[in-house]
Design a protein around this motif. Structure first.
Motif, PDB file in Angstrom:
ATOM      1  N   CYS A  22     -15.413 -41.163 -17.521  1.00 30.17           N
ATOM      2  CA  CYS A  22     -14.723 -42.314 -18.088  1.00 30.17           C
ATOM      3  C   CYS A  22     -15.477 -43.562 -17.670  1.00 30.17           C
ATOM      4  CB  CYS A  22     -13.275 -42.361 -17.603  1.00 30.17           C
ATOM      5  SG  CYS A  22     -12.351 -43.819 -18.140  1.00 30.17           S
ATOM      6  N   ALA A  23     -15.971 -44.294 -18.643  1.00 30.26           N
ATOM      7  CA  ALA A  23     -16.701 -45.524 -18.393  1.00 30.26           C
ATOM      8  C   ALA A  23     -15.790 -46.715 -18.634  1.00 30.26           C
ATOM      9  CB  ALA A  23     -17.929 -45.607 -19.290  1.00 30.26           C
ATOM     10  N   ALA A  24     -15.736 -47.623 -17.674  1.00 34.69           N
ATOM     11  CA  ALA A  24     -14.879 -48.795 -17.750  1.00 34.69           C
ATOM     12  C   ALA A  24     -15.709 -50.054 -17.910  1.00 34.69           C
ATOM     13  CB  ALA A  24     -14.004 -48.903 -16.509  1.00 34.69           C
ATOM     14  N   SER A  25     -15.188 -50.980 -18.671  1.00 37.77           N
ATOM     15  CA  SER A  25     -15.846 -52.266 -18.850  1.00 37.77           C
ATOM     16  C   SER A  25     -15.428 -53.229 -17.750  1.00 37.77           C
ATOM     17  CB  SER A  25     -15.496 -52.849 -20.220  1.00 37.77           C
ATOM     18  OG  SER A  25     -14.109 -53.149 -20.307  1.00 37.77           O
ATOM     19  N   GLY A  26     -16.163 -54.323 -17.625  1.00 38.84           N
ATOM     20  CA  GLY A  26     -15.806 -55.364 -16.692  1.00 38.84           C
ATOM     21  C   GLY A  26     -16.404 -55.184 -15.308  1.00 38.84           C
ATOM     22  N   ARG A  27     -16.146 -56.176 -14.461  1.00 34.42           N
ATOM     23  CA  ARG A  27     -16.678 -56.171 -13.104  1.00 34.42           C
ATOM     24  C   ARG A  27     -15.589 -56.130 -12.039  1.00 34.42           C
ATOM     25  NH1 ARG A  27     -20.662 -61.251 -13.643  1.00 34.42           N
ATOM     26  NH2 ARG A  27     -18.966 -61.893 -15.041  1.00 34.42           N
ATOM     27  N   ASP A  73     -16.905 -43.956  -8.953  1.00 32.51           N
ATOM     28  CA  ASP A  73     -18.066 -44.681  -8.461  1.00 32.51           C
ATOM     29  C   ASP A  73     -17.889 -46.119  -8.908  1.00 32.51           C
ATOM     30  OD1 ASP A  73     -20.529 -45.834  -7.890  1.00 32.51           O
ATOM     31  OD2 ASP A  73     -21.655 -44.044  -8.426  1.00 32.51           O
ATOM     32  N   ASN A  74     -17.396 -46.962  -8.010  1.00 36.18           N
ATOM     33  CA  ASN A  74     -17.087 -48.338  -8.382  1.00 36.18           C
ATOM     34  C   ASN A  74     -18.338 -49.147  -8.720  1.00 36.18           C
ATOM     35  OD1 ASN A  74     -14.387 -47.802  -8.008  1.00 36.18           O
ATOM     36  ND2 ASN A  74     -14.259 -48.785  -5.995  1.00 36.18           N
ATOM     37  N   ALA A  75     -19.471 -48.792  -8.131  1.00 34.48           N
ATOM     38  CA  ALA A  75     -20.710 -49.489  -8.437  1.00 34.48           C
ATOM     39  C   ALA A  75     -21.149 -49.255  -9.871  1.00 34.48           C
ATOM     40  CB  ALA A  75     -21.814 -49.070  -7.473  1.00 34.48           C
ATOM     41  N   LYS A  76     -20.728 -48.128 -10.450  1.00 35.92           N
ATOM     42  CA  LYS A  76     -21.099 -47.777 -11.818  1.00 35.92           C
ATOM     43  C   LYS A  76     -19.948 -47.921 -12.796  1.00 35.92           C
ATOM     44  CE  LYS A  76     -24.640 -44.449 -10.406  1.00 35.92           C
ATOM     45  NZ  LYS A  76     -25.086 -43.039 -10.487  1.00 35.92           N
ATOM     46  N   ASN A  77     -18.782 -48.348 -12.309  1.00 37.42           N
ATOM     47  CA  ASN A  77     -17.586 -48.459 -13.152  1.00 37.42           C
ATOM     48  C   ASN A  77     -17.272 -47.137 -13.841  1.00 37.42           C
ATOM     49  OD1 ASN A  77     -17.586 -51.164 -12.417  1.00 37.42           O
ATOM     50  ND2 ASN A  77     -17.372 -51.931 -14.507  1.00 37.42           N
ATOM     51  N   MET A  78     -17.293 -46.066 -13.066  1.00 31.73           N
ATOM     52  CA  MET A  78     -17.085 -44.727 -13.612  1.00 31.73           C
ATOM     53  C   MET A  78     -16.024 -43.968 -12.836  1.00 31.73           C
ATOM     54  SD  MET A  78     -19.181 -44.272 -16.223  1.00 31.73           S
ATOM     55  CE  MET A  78     -19.260 -42.485 -16.377  1.00 31.73           C
ATOM     56  N   VAL A  79     -15.277 -43.159 -13.536  1.00 31.02           N
ATOM     57  CA  VAL A  79     -14.376 -42.199 -12.929  1.00 31.02           C
ATOM     58  C   VAL A  79     -14.651 -40.846 -13.568  1.00 31.02           C
ATOM     59  CG1 VAL A  79     -12.487 -42.686 -14.538  1.00 31.02           C
ATOM     60  CG2 VAL A  79     -11.994 -41.673 -12.302  1.00 31.02           C
ATOM     61  N   TYR A  80     -14.507 -39.780 -12.781  1.00 36.72           N
ATOM     62  CA  TYR A  80     -14.858 -38.448 -13.235  1.00 36.72           C
ATOM     63  C   TYR A  80     -13.714 -37.477 -12.985  1.00 36.72           C
ATOM     64  CZ  TYR A  80     -19.472 -40.572 -12.689  1.00 36.72           C
ATOM     65  OH  TYR A  80     -20.552 -41.419 -12.740  1.00 36.72           O
ATOM     66  N   LEU A  81     -13.713 -36.423 -13.757  1.00 32.84           N
ATOM     67  CA  LEU A  81     -12.808 -35.314 -13.516  1.00 32.84           C
ATOM     68  C   LEU A  81     -13.616 -34.033 -13.604  1.00 32.84           C
ATOM     69  CD1 LEU A  81      -9.808 -34.538 -12.990  1.00 32.84           C
ATOM     70  CD2 LEU A  81      -9.638 -34.096 -15.452  1.00 32.84           C
ATOM     71  N   GLN A  82     -13.863 -33.426 -12.455  1.00 34.50           N
ATOM     72  CA  GLN A  82     -14.554 -32.151 -12.408  1.00 34.50           C
ATOM     73  C   GLN A  82     -13.526 -31.047 -12.554  1.00 34.50           C
ATOM     74  OE1 GLN A  82     -17.950 -31.368 -12.129  1.00 34.50           O
ATOM     75  NE2 GLN A  82     -17.197 -29.303 -12.555  1.00 34.50           N
ATOM     76  N   MET A  83     -13.666 -30.219 -13.566  1.00 25.71           N
ATOM     77  CA  MET A  83     -12.709 -29.169 -13.863  1.00 25.71           C
ATOM     78  C   MET A  83     -13.386 -27.818 -13.705  1.00 25.71           C
ATOM     79  SD  MET A  83     -10.800 -30.814 -17.203  1.00 25.71           S
ATOM     80  CE  MET A  83     -12.276 -30.667 -18.213  1.00 25.71           C
ATOM     81  N   ASN A  84     -12.893 -27.035 -12.773  1.00 21.23           N
ATOM     82  CA  ASN A  84     -13.415 -25.702 -12.517  1.00 21.23           C
ATOM     83  C   ASN A  84     -12.342 -24.661 -12.791  1.00 21.23           C
ATOM     84  OD1 ASN A  84     -15.874 -26.816 -11.576  1.00 21.23           O
ATOM     85  ND2 ASN A  84     -15.054 -26.994  -9.491  1.00 21.23           N
TER      86      ASN A  84
END
Length: 124
Positions: A22-27, A73-84
């Motif tokens: 998930c990519a987020a806009s803004g700072r 990863d706040n430096a990249k404005n990203m959130v992830y969901l690893q699904m196993n």
């Protein structure tokens, strides 16, 4: 406010793995609690996982605990969901959501920003 765009969905066999992004806009990304929800046809929107602003705490639905991992990863404005260890019952549209604040939440109405969703289909 923040704009969210999900990616990484697709078709996978049961027992397989998939990583959603998930990519987020803004700072001001670090000002938001982030979460993943999912919704299958004919079903209510379901909480999956949430993570606090600096990833100190996370919460998971019982159905995914031990199989899914949320990270950011706040430096990249990203959130992830690893699904196993995916199961057919994980099949749904997965949504990224953002809540301005510091407290974890699991209710859809507590989140003010939403992505358009990405389809995850798990075959048996």
């Amino acid at each position: 406010q923040v704009q969210l765009v999900e990616s990484g969905g697709g078709l996978v066999q049961a027992g397989g793995s998939l990583r959603l992004s998930c990519a987020a806009s803004g700072r001001t990304f670090s000002a938001y609690v982030m979460a993943w929800f999912r919704q299958a046809p004919g079903k209510e929107r379901e909480f999956v996982a949430a993570i606090t602003r600096y990833a100190v705490n996370a919460d998971y639905a019982g159905s995914v605990k031990g199989r899914f991992t949320i990270s950011r990863d706040n430096a990249k404005n990203m959130v992830y969901l690893q699904m196993n260890s995916l199961k057919p019952e994980d099949t749904a549209v997965y949504y990224c959501a953002a809540r301005f604040g510091s407290t974890l939440a699991t209710i859809p109405t507590d989140f003010g920003s939403w992505g358009q969703g990405t389809q995850v289909t798990v075959s048996s």
